[in-house]
Design a protein around this motif. Structure first.
Motif, PDB file in Angstrom:
ATOM      1  N   PHE A 249      11.991   4.075   1.990  1.00 50.98           N
ATOM      2  CA  PHE A 249      12.629   5.373   1.842  1.00 50.98           C
ATOM      3  C   PHE A 249      13.478   5.418   0.570  1.00 50.98           C
ATOM      4  N   ASP A 250      14.128   4.307   0.246  1.00 43.80           N
ATOM      5  CA  ASP A 250      14.911   4.242  -0.990  1.00 43.80           C
ATOM      6  C   ASP A 250      14.020   4.431  -2.209  1.00 43.80           C
ATOM      7  N   GLU A 251      12.792   3.934  -2.116  1.00 42.74           N
ATOM      8  CA  GLU A 251      11.882   4.038  -3.255  1.00 42.74           C
ATOM      9  C   GLU A 251      11.394   5.464  -3.480  1.00 42.74           C
ATOM     10  N   LEU A 252      11.605   6.343  -2.513  1.00 40.29           N
ATOM     11  CA  LEU A 252      11.301   7.750  -2.741  1.00 40.29           C
ATOM     12  C   LEU A 252      12.217   8.325  -3.814  1.00 40.29           C
ATOM     13  N   ARG A 253      13.403   7.729  -3.943  1.00 41.17           N
ATOM     14  CA  ARG A 253      14.338   8.158  -4.986  1.00 41.17           C
ATOM     15  C   ARG A 253      14.105   7.422  -6.294  1.00 41.17           C
ATOM     16  N   LYS A 254      13.661   6.179  -6.198  1.00 40.95           N
ATOM     17  CA  LYS A 254      13.399   5.387  -7.395  1.00 40.95           C
ATOM     18  C   LYS A 254      12.183   4.501  -7.146  1.00 40.95           C
ATOM     19  N   PRO A 255      10.978   5.050  -7.328  1.00 37.58           N
ATOM     20  CA  PRO A 255       9.757   4.275  -7.079  1.00 37.58           C
ATOM     21  C   PRO A 255       9.616   3.109  -8.056  1.00 37.58           C
ATOM     22  N   LEU A 256       8.767   2.162  -7.687  1.00 41.48           N
ATOM     23  CA  LEU A 256       8.457   1.061  -8.586  1.00 41.48           C
ATOM     24  C   LEU A 256       7.782   1.596  -9.846  1.00 41.48           C
ATOM     25  N   SER A 257       8.052   0.944 -10.960  1.00 41.66           N
ATOM     26  CA  SER A 257       7.313   1.275 -12.173  1.00 41.66           C
ATOM     27  C   SER A 257       5.897   0.722 -12.040  1.00 41.66           C
TER      28      SER A 257
ATOM     29  N   SER B 184       4.292  -1.354 -13.939  1.00 40.91           N
ATOM     30  CA  SER B 184       4.251  -2.799 -14.168  1.00 40.91           C
ATOM     31  C   SER B 184       4.828  -3.568 -12.985  1.00 40.91           C
ATOM     32  N   GLU B 185       5.870  -3.025 -12.348  1.00 42.81           N
ATOM     33  CA  GLU B 185       6.449  -3.671 -11.166  1.00 42.81           C
ATOM     34  C   GLU B 185       5.461  -3.673 -10.005  1.00 42.81           C
ATOM     35  N   LEU B 186       4.754  -2.560  -9.832  1.00 43.12           N
ATOM     36  CA  LEU B 186       3.758  -2.472  -8.768  1.00 43.12           C
ATOM     37  C   LEU B 186       2.632  -3.474  -8.997  1.00 43.12           C
ATOM     38  N   VAL B 187       2.100  -3.499 -10.205  1.00 51.54           N
ATOM     39  CA  VAL B 187       0.983  -4.387 -10.530  1.00 51.54           C
ATOM     40  C   VAL B 187       1.376  -5.849 -10.355  1.00 51.54           C
ATOM     41  N   ALA B 188       2.622  -6.182 -10.684  1.00 54.24           N
ATOM     42  CA  ALA B 188       3.085  -7.565 -10.577  1.00 54.24           C
ATOM     43  C   ALA B 188       3.083  -8.075  -9.147  1.00 54.24           C
ATOM     44  N   GLN B 189       3.077  -7.159  -8.162  1.00 55.54           N
ATOM     45  CA  GLN B 189       3.100  -7.561  -6.751  1.00 55.54           C
ATOM     46  C   GLN B 189       1.703  -7.707  -6.153  1.00 55.54           C
ATOM     47  N   VAL B 190       0.673  -7.343  -6.906  1.00 55.31           N
ATOM     48  CA  VAL B 190      -0.700  -7.415  -6.394  1.00 55.31           C
ATOM     49  C   VAL B 190      -1.200  -8.854  -6.480  1.00 55.31           C
ATOM     50  N   PRO B 191      -1.524  -9.478  -5.332  1.00 55.47           N
ATOM     51  CA  PRO B 191      -1.848 -10.906  -5.336  1.00 55.47           C
ATOM     52  C   PRO B 191      -3.310 -11.255  -5.573  1.00 55.47           C
ATOM     53  N   ASN B 192      -4.240 -10.310  -5.336  1.00 56.78           N
ATOM     54  CA  ASN B 192      -5.652 -10.667  -5.435  1.00 56.78           C
ATOM     55  C   ASN B 192      -6.514  -9.428  -5.661  1.00 56.78           C
ATOM     56  N   SER B 193      -7.805  -9.667  -5.824  1.00 58.48           N
ATOM     57  CA  SER B 193      -8.732  -8.593  -6.184  1.00 58.48           C
ATOM     58  C   SER B 193      -8.816  -7.511  -5.127  1.00 58.48           C
ATOM     59  N   GLN B 194      -8.990  -7.906  -3.859  1.00 54.53           N
ATOM     60  CA  GLN B 194      -9.151  -6.907  -2.808  1.00 54.53           C
ATOM     61  C   GLN B 194      -7.903  -6.048  -2.638  1.00 54.53           C
ATOM     62  N   THR B 195      -6.729  -6.661  -2.792  1.00 53.89           N
ATOM     63  CA  THR B 195      -5.497  -5.881  -2.724  1.00 53.89           C
ATOM     64  C   THR B 195      -5.413  -4.920  -3.900  1.00 53.89           C
TER      65      THR B 195
ATOM     66  N   VAL C  47       0.841  -1.202   0.000  1.00 53.80           N
ATOM     67  CA  VAL C  47       0.000   0.000   0.000  1.00 53.80           C
ATOM     68  C   VAL C  47       0.877   1.253   0.000  1.00 53.80           C
ATOM     69  N   MET C  48       1.935   1.264   0.815  1.00 53.33           N
ATOM     70  CA  MET C  48       2.838   2.406   0.835  1.00 53.33           C
ATOM     71  C   MET C  48       3.583   2.541  -0.488  1.00 53.33           C
ATOM     72  N   ARG C  49       3.982   1.424  -1.073  1.00 52.16           N
ATOM     73  CA  ARG C  49       4.652   1.476  -2.382  1.00 52.16           C
ATOM     74  C   ARG C  49       3.726   2.088  -3.437  1.00 52.16           C
ATOM     75  N   ALA C  50       2.447   1.746  -3.355  1.00 55.25           N
ATOM     76  CA  ALA C  50       1.483   2.302  -4.300  1.00 55.25           C
ATOM     77  C   ALA C  50       1.383   3.814  -4.147  1.00 55.25           C
ATOM     78  N   MET C  51       1.377   4.300  -2.887  1.00 51.12           N
ATOM     79  CA  MET C  51       1.321   5.745  -2.646  1.00 51.12           C
ATOM     80  C   MET C  51       2.564   6.445  -3.183  1.00 51.12           C
ATOM     81  N   ILE C  52       3.719   5.830  -2.959  1.00 55.64           N
ATOM     82  CA  ILE C  52       4.976   6.427  -3.422  1.00 55.64           C
ATOM     83  C   ILE C  52       5.009   6.491  -4.946  1.00 55.64           C
ATOM     84  N   ALA C  53       4.635   5.391  -5.598  1.00 56.36           N
ATOM     85  CA  ALA C  53       4.644   5.353  -7.062  1.00 56.36           C
ATOM     86  C   ALA C  53       3.670   6.366  -7.643  1.00 56.36           C
ATOM     87  N   ALA C  54       2.507   6.511  -6.999  1.00 55.58           N
ATOM     88  CA  ALA C  54       1.518   7.465  -7.487  1.00 55.58           C
ATOM     89  C   ALA C  54       2.008   8.899  -7.330  1.00 55.58           C
TER      90      ALA C  54
END
Length: 229
Positions: A159-167, A169-180, A119-126
């Motif tokens: 914190f490292d991802e603040l400098r280089k967030p997930l792309s 496609s990388e973010l979507v690849a980590q989503v395991p199910n519908s509710q997530t 969830v935090m990675r999603a916020m950072i990427a957005a």
């Protein structure tokens, strides 16, 4: 995202009623505002940041389900691309009224650090959708990450991802199910300026890659707008 305003709006709207066993209910806003002990306030902020996203996702899914009904259910079985050695696809099912509230709770509960991190990675990427994360966005993300009960290594990774967030496609690849997927979209929309062209483009691409129905994304946007009124 203004966390205090969002949590307060969701509490008033009822989106957090009963969510996470009542911890994020009516008493949350006062705890976030600092009327309890420092320890209690920290706990409330941690739960509030995540429960706000979960509450939006659950409330939007309920609204979507009530409008869609069972007539269209057969046409709402969705898929999205993901690496799979057999058929290169994995199915996500957004059929109305099939996902329980418990499933949304489990995405962000304390025992599911991978869900909290996602969830935090999603916020950072957005926040990076416009090509940069400004000082205010960085400070808000830092504050939210610090409130989570994560290891030093996990916090450092975020914190490292603040400098280089997930792309995307990388973010979507980590989503395991519908509710997530629904919560990832809600988290992204909550951390972004939805009036900006770049933000709209990012959210559109995210919903397409997650195969979230447009009616459901509209309901998420509506819940966010109501919470921030």
């Amino acid at each position: 995202m203004d966390l205090h305003k969002l949590v307060g709006g969701l509490s008033k709207s009822g989106a957090l009623s009963g969510f996470l066993g009542g911890v994020a209910g009516g008493g949350l806003t006062s705890m976030v505002a600092g009327k309890k002990t420092k320890k209690m306030g920290k706990s409330a902020l941690k739960v509030g940041a995540l429960a706000a996203v979960g509450g939006i996702a659950w409330k939007a899914y309920q609204q979507y389900s009530s409008k869609q009904g069972s007539v269209q259910a057969a046409n709402l079985h969705q898929t999205r691309p993901q690496s799979n050695p057999q058929n290169n696809r994995v199915q996500f099912d957004f059929t109305p009224a099939q996902l329980p509230e418990r499933a949304f709770n489990e995405v962000i509960e304390d025992t599911n650090t991978s869900g909290q991190i996602l969830v935090m990675r999603a916020m950072i990427a957005a926040a990076y959708a416009d090509g940069h994360i400004d000082d205010n966005e960085r400070a808000r993300i830092f504050a939210q990450v610090e409130m989570l009960d994560l290891s030093v290594e996990e916090k450092a990774m975020l914190f490292d991802e603040l400098r280089k967030p997930l792309s995307l496609s990388e973010l979507v690849a980590q989503v395991p199910n519908s509710q997530t997927g629904i919560e990832v979209y809600a988290a992204s929309a909550s951390a972004i300026d939805m009036h900006a062209v770049e933000s709209q483009r990012y959210l559109n691409q995210l919903s397409q890659q997650l195969c979230i129905p447009s009616e459901l994304t509209s309901d998420i946007h509506m819940q966010l707008a109501n919470a921030n009124m």
